[in-house]
Write an enzyme that holds these catalytic residues in place. Sequence first.
Site, short mmCIF file in Angstrom:
data_model
loop_
_atom_site.label_atom_id
_atom_site.label_comp_id
_atom_site.label_asym_id
_atom_site.label_seq_id
_atom_site.Cartn_x
_atom_site.Cartn_y
_atom_site.Cartn_z
N ILE A 66 0.82 -1.21 0.00
CA ILE A 66 0.00 0.00 0.00
C ILE A 66 0.86 1.27 0.00
CG2 ILE A 66 -1.88 -1.17 1.21
CD1 ILE A 66 -1.11 0.54 3.70
N PRO A 94 1.87 3.17 -2.45
CA PRO A 94 1.30 4.28 -3.23
C PRO A 94 0.25 5.06 -2.45
CG PRO A 94 1.51 2.35 -4.62
CD PRO A 94 1.82 1.90 -3.22
N TYR A 95 -0.55 4.36 -1.66
CA TYR A 95 -1.55 5.01 -0.82
C TYR A 95 -0.86 5.89 0.23
CZ TYR A 95 -4.81 5.18 3.16
OH TYR A 95 -5.58 5.58 4.24
N LEU A 96 0.21 5.38 0.84
CA LEU A 96 0.91 6.15 1.87
C LEU A 96 1.58 7.38 1.27
CD1 LEU A 96 2.52 3.24 3.93
CD2 LEU A 96 0.40 4.50 4.42
N LYS A 113 -1.11 9.93 0.81
CA LYS A 113 -1.45 10.53 2.10
C LYS A 113 -0.36 11.50 2.56
CE LYS A 113 -5.47 8.74 3.15
NZ LYS A 113 -6.65 9.62 3.18
#
Length: 211
Positions: A123, A125-127, A130
């Site tokens: 994850i 890319p999500y971090l 964010k």
Amino acid sequence: MANALIIGASGQIGKQAVGKLLDAGHHVVAPVRNKDKLSDIEHPHLSVVEQDLEKDFSAHFEGVDTVVFTAGSGGNTGAEKTLLIDLWAARNAVNYAKSAKVPKFIMVSSIGAGDPDAVESPIKPYLVAKHMADEHLIHSGLHYIILRPGTLLNEPGTHLVRTDMPTNKNEAVIPREDVATAIVESVARENNNDVITYLFKGETPIAQVFQ
């Protein structure tokens, strides 16, 4: 009482936050893609409007004194939606809030957003999304509270947290309900110091964290 704009109000955390904010006497504006997802909440202080976060949603910021961004692309989407929602919509929300001179912006972020390179995870890319959204908020000039919860659990909240990083990875968890409660306490917080805080299961009352 606050006039709160909840972006991501139909999500698992957002919907609980809406209910808790209404129970606390606040007024809530909830722009959502599908109004049916909030059809079970009826309250005179709730205004639900249909809105796609990939389009211009600046009109909802007028008259608002607190913005909460808890929208997310979801675990079943690809990197494209992560960029468009978790990064770009968050960036736009910050800009809209600044233009509307909103006094407070609350961002629901993630445990690894401070340093995505330190996390070996699918994850990432999500971090990264964010992280960039958080950085944009930090440098915006807005008064901000950034919440970085651990792994989210679907279980009843305890209203008790810790804000230091656990040494045991298995302890870096928190019920979604407690994150929703942290949002409510952030909205009610009168201190104007900017805050970035982790949230995990613990022994400190959530209200005490945001005094």
